[in-house]
Structures are given as structure tokens and as C-alpha cells.
Design a protein around this motif. Structure first.
Motif, PDB file in Angstrom:
ATOM      1  N   ASP A 329       0.789  -1.298   0.445  1.00 56.39           N
ATOM      2  CA  ASP A 329      -0.178  -0.183   0.159  1.00 56.39           C
ATOM      3  C   ASP A 329       0.910   1.375   0.472  1.00 56.39           C
ATOM      4  OD1 ASP A 329      -2.336  -1.700   0.340  1.00 56.39           O
ATOM      5  OD2 ASP A 329      -2.295  -1.570   2.435  1.00 56.39           O
ATOM      6  N   LEU A 330       1.939   1.331   0.159  1.00 55.52           N
ATOM      7  CA  LEU A 330       3.009   1.925   0.587  1.00 55.52           C
ATOM      8  C   LEU A 330       4.050   2.250  -0.767  1.00 55.52           C
ATOM      9  CD1 LEU A 330       4.333   2.448   4.097  1.00 55.52           C
ATOM     10  CD2 LEU A 330       2.411   2.967   2.866  1.00 55.52           C
ATOM     11  N   TRP A 331       3.285   1.693  -1.420  1.00 52.07           N
ATOM     12  CA  TRP A 331       5.027   1.281  -3.025  1.00 52.07           C
ATOM     13  C   TRP A 331       3.645   2.099  -3.428  1.00 52.07           C
ATOM     14  CZ3 TRP A 331       4.417  -2.840  -6.718  1.00 52.07           C
ATOM     15  CH2 TRP A 331       5.617  -3.131  -7.784  1.00 52.07           C
ATOM     16  N   ASP A 332       5.083   2.494  -4.776  1.00 41.11           N
ATOM     17  CA  ASP A 332       4.566   3.556  -5.768  1.00 41.11           C
ATOM     18  C   ASP A 332       4.463   2.749  -6.639  1.00 41.11           C
ATOM     19  OD1 ASP A 332       7.643   3.214  -6.009  1.00 41.11           O
ATOM     20  OD2 ASP A 332       8.060   5.512  -6.150  1.00 41.11           O
ATOM     21  N   GLY A 333       4.532   1.936  -6.821  1.00 45.12           N
ATOM     22  CA  GLY A 333       3.993   0.675  -7.700  1.00 45.12           C
ATOM     23  C   GLY A 333       6.277   0.744  -8.596  1.00 45.12           C
TER      24      GLY A 333
END
Length: 460
Positions: A329-333
């Protein structure tokens, strides 16, 4: 040359061609001598044999005289397999590694730049079951030819080995002709390693069994039996054990990224091996190529109590417990390497200033080598109390924090006051790799002298 003093501090040393015979005669291998009047310059470049920021040069004015010191130690500085595999160690330094050979392929002869060279590939395992790929060339490969059919365990020590990557996997290999390979070594460190293997009473080749052993999660009832200690007590521990500490988070160590990419199935660290349109990774545990990875928490925190400061590592679900969010959920992809680790997600920044009770593991590296980083196995916070006594004054308690494990009896801790939290909310700055080994320079207009005459006596 690699010289060492009586305390085991090593330094790279060189001499010009015209001095080689004289130095070989006056400074033979394993002989203690005094060196007087030599020059010192900044060490640089790849495959440095020591981590010392400087190197010595023996010249015309250098005087070499015998010393009466008697010390037979070869001053091993064994690298931990975990540090090699997770990228903690820099590849431009040579290292010492020792392990048990658990997989040995036949010695082959291959063509390298039109010449025949012998090569052998094998895998080493440490006493914790971690495996490391190895490759030796030339005369070093020949040392293993007679062991192809050996059934008994074989211990291998490689001194001054270099870290490299082959087919997406970390491996160690000989550094040209500078390495030294010992098979079934007899020095004290090797004897202790063999004793450790015998104590385990399990063949290291059965990695599946050992992994299960290492991944056991202690139950809540087990943790109630462990003592609450002060951080200062951790640094004087004499044995491996588990305990709890009560502390506040002072900063997030941004020398490290807050996550790594792991295999979606086992969450083990995956190494990127493809740069095309299709992502391709290699799982170090499953030994398979994969196309799908996920971010996995690996938080490095600096924490403090009333006595001392230390570092903690929180992995995967343990980190999720205090962050309150899943890593994905905190990862920017993005699958690219994080350029600025100081740019942290807000939920991670908000950890600074909060207090917790951490269940930690004091491992052999902490006890033997004095490492100041401890792995967190459990975290407590919430609305209930865990009544326990410690040798220090009790920590004041309030009920402002929450946790996904608040249903168990947990120790409540006091969040820092606004003034205290403001003083420690800035994460530690990232150290530049190029400056890590160099002394501070007070003025930007000053430059390091590249060559300095030293009029002193050094015993090596």
C-alpha cells in the motif's frame, strides 16, 4: 602486500619494482618487523584488500628491521553470509569467507581469451544453513580436483575473495592470484566452526529443515517468560538469547531502503536479472527465475532508552504491525532502485517519537563481534498492560497507540512529549559511499594530500 599490526588492523602496502627483492628478503610472509619512514596515500579503486582508508608505500628511505613479537594469528575477518547475500558488503572490498562445501561440481577446462583455464563451481553453507555460490579459477580450482569423490564434509576458507554476480546470483570468487584458499583448515576459527556444525547435529545439506527451524515464531506465552532489559545490557551480553526492550524510535536509518523486492510466494529477496520490457528476477531461496515480485518491509530503526542507543531491523509482517499499513500500500509501483531513501512514506515517518516494547534476538554476531543491530521478532503496543519488572526505573505509560495485536496482554508505553519528538523526527542522513572511509574535512576549499611522508615507527 597486506600488512597487519598486533591488533589485527590491516592495511594495503606496495613497493616499486626495484624494491621487490629487498622487501621480500627483509619482510617475509608471517614475519613481524618494524617499518620506519614510509609514505601514505589515499586508498581507492576496486578489489581493495582491506577497508583501511589509506595505503602504504615502501620506498628508498624505508627502514625494515626485525621485531621480537611472537603472534601466530592470521587475523581472520570472516564475512557473514547474510551480509554478502543481502548486499550489505560493498563488492569493491575483498573479504574472508568460510563454510562447508555442500555442492561441488566437477572441475572443468574452459577457453578464456584463447587459453585453457580450469574452473570449479560449488556452494558453501554456514552454521545457520545459509548457502553462498562460489567459483574458483586456475590454480585454486586445481586444489579441489582431488576432492571430487570425497564423501566426508569439507570445510573451505577463502581469504581475500571478491564479491561478484553471475546469472543474477551473488557469488564469491578468487581475486585474480591474490586470494588464498584453505581446504580443511586447522586454525582456531575453523575448529570452532566445525564444533558448531557438530553441535547442530544436522547435515547442512538439508536446508529445508534448517529453514523451518529458523522461521519458528515464538508464541505469546513464550515471550512472557523473557526478561525486559535495558539497551546497554545488550552490548555486554555473553550468550545468544531472546529478550524484550522498552524504547522510543529516535530515527529511521535511511542508509537503507525501507523495503526490498521479494518472491511473491516465499517473500525471499529476489535479484533483478533482466532489463528488458519484461521484468525478470531470480529468487535466492527457490533458485528459480520469476516475473512477479512484491515489496517486502525491511525497516532499519534507531531506537533509544534511558541508557543507550541501538539499531533494529523489522521485516515483513513484524514491520506491518507498527506501521499499520501493508508494504504494497505504501509502494509507488516502480521497480527501479530507490534513488533517495530519505523520501519515506508518511506512516513510516510518523513512527519517529513513538514508543514500543520490542521482542528481539541477540544473535552470535552481537555477542561475538559486538554488532549493534538486532532483529525484531515481536512488537507490543495497545490498550492493555503486561506487568513486568526490570532493573531500570519503570517506564511511564499511557494508552494512545494502537496495534493489530492489542487483544493480547501488552505493555503500554508513553509517547514522547511534543518537544522531544520534534528533536528526533529527522531521519539519519544517507552516507555517501565515496565518503564512508574518508576523514572529515573542515573546509570545502581544502583537499586531501595524496602523499604524505610519515616519520614514525610502525610494527607489523
Amino acid at each position: 602486500m597486506v600488512l597487519t599490526d598486533e591488533h589485527g588492523v590491516k592495511i594495503h602496502a606496495t613497493c616499486k619494482r626495484e624494491h621487490i627483492k629487498s622487501v621480500q628478503r627483509k619482510l617475509p610472509l608471517g614475519k613481524w618487523c618494524f617499518l620506519t619512514t614510509f609514505s601514505v596515500s589515499q586508498a581507492s579503486g576496486q578489489y581493495r584488500p582491506t577497508s583501511h582508508p589509506y595505503k602504504m608505500t615502501i620506498g628508498d628511505e624505508t627502514v625494515i628491521t626485525p621485531s621480537g613479537l611472537m603472534e601466530d594469528s592470521i587475523f581472520l575477518d570472516l564475512a557473514r553470509f547474510e551480509d554478502i547475500l543481502d548486499g550489505t558488503l560493498k563488492p569493491h572490498f575483498l573479504i574472508d569467507v568460510m563454510g562447508k562445501i555442500v555442492s561441488l561440481k566437477p572441475v572443468k577446462t574452459v577457453q578464456v581469451k584463447g587459453q585453457d583455464r580450469k574452473v570449479v563451481q560449488f556452494r558453501l553453507a554456514d552454521s545457520s544453513g545459509n548457502e553462498l555460490a562460489c567459483c574458483l579459477w586456475g590454480k585454486y580450482a586445481e586444489q579441489l580436483e582431488v576432492y571430487d569423490e570425497r564423501e566426508q564434509p569439507l570445510i573451505c576458507l577463502i581469504r581475500f575473495a571478491k564479491i561478484c554476480f553471475y546469472q543474477g546470483e551473488v557469488q564469491v570468487t578468487n581475486a585474480f592470484d591474490a586470494s588464498i584458499v584453505y581446504l580443511d583448515p586447522t586454525m582456531e576459527e575453523a575448529v570452532q566452526f566445525k564444533e558448531k556444525l557438530m553441535e547442530d547435529n544436522l547435515p547442512l545439506a538439508v536446508i529445508e529443515k534448517r529453514n523451518v527451524k529458523r522461521e519458528v515464531v515464538l508464541k505469546e506465552d513464550d515471550w512472557n517468560d523473557f526478561e525486559i532489559k535495558m539497551i546497554s545490557e545488550l552490548f555486554v551480553a555473553h550468550q545468544i538469547h531472546h529478550c524484550k526492550i522498552i524504547c522510543s524510535i529516535e530515527a529511521v536509518d535511511t542508509d537503507w531502503s525501507w523495503f526490498y523486492f521479494g518472491h511473491k510466494g516465499c517473500k525471499h529477496k529476489a535479484i533483478k536479472i533482466g532489463n528488458g520490457e519484461k521484468q525478470l528476477w531470480r529468487c535466492g531461496k527457490c533458485q528459480v527465475n520469476i516475473t512477479e515480485v512484491v515489496p517486502v518491509f525491511k525497516l532499519h530503526l534507531i531506537v533509544r532508552d534511558d541508557t543507550e542507543t541501538c539499531k533494529l531491523i523489522l521485516l515483513n509482517t513484524v514491520a506491518t504491525t507498527i506501521v499499520g499499513h501493508d508494504d504494497v500500500d505504501l509502494w509507488d509501483g516502480s521497480y527501479e532502485e530507490i534513488e533517495n531513501p530519505e523520501l519515506l512514506p508518511e506512516p513510516i515517518k510518523e513512527l519517529v517519537g513513538r514508543s514500543f516494547c520490542f521482542g528481539i534476538s541477540v544473535c552470535s554476531d552481537n555477542v561475538t563481534n559486538g554488532a549493534d543491530t538486532f532483529k525484531v521478532l515481536q512488537v507490543w503496543s495497545g490498550d492493555k498492560f503486561l506487568k513486568a519488572e526490570s532493573q531500570s526505573d519503570p517506564t511511564s505509560m499511557i494508552g494512545t497507540s494502537s496495534s493489530s495485536i492489542s487483544s493480547v496482554d501488552v505493555l503500554m508505553l508513553e509517547d514522547n512529549s511534543p518537544n522531544e519528538s520534534e528533536e528526533c523526527k529527522t531521519p539519519f542522513p544517507k552516507r555517501k559511499e565515496g565518503d564512508a572511509d574518508l576523514p572529515d574535512i573542515s573546509s570545502t576549499s581544502k583537499k586531501l594530500c595524496t602523499s604524505v611522508k610519515v616519520e614514525k615507527e610502525k610494527e607489523v
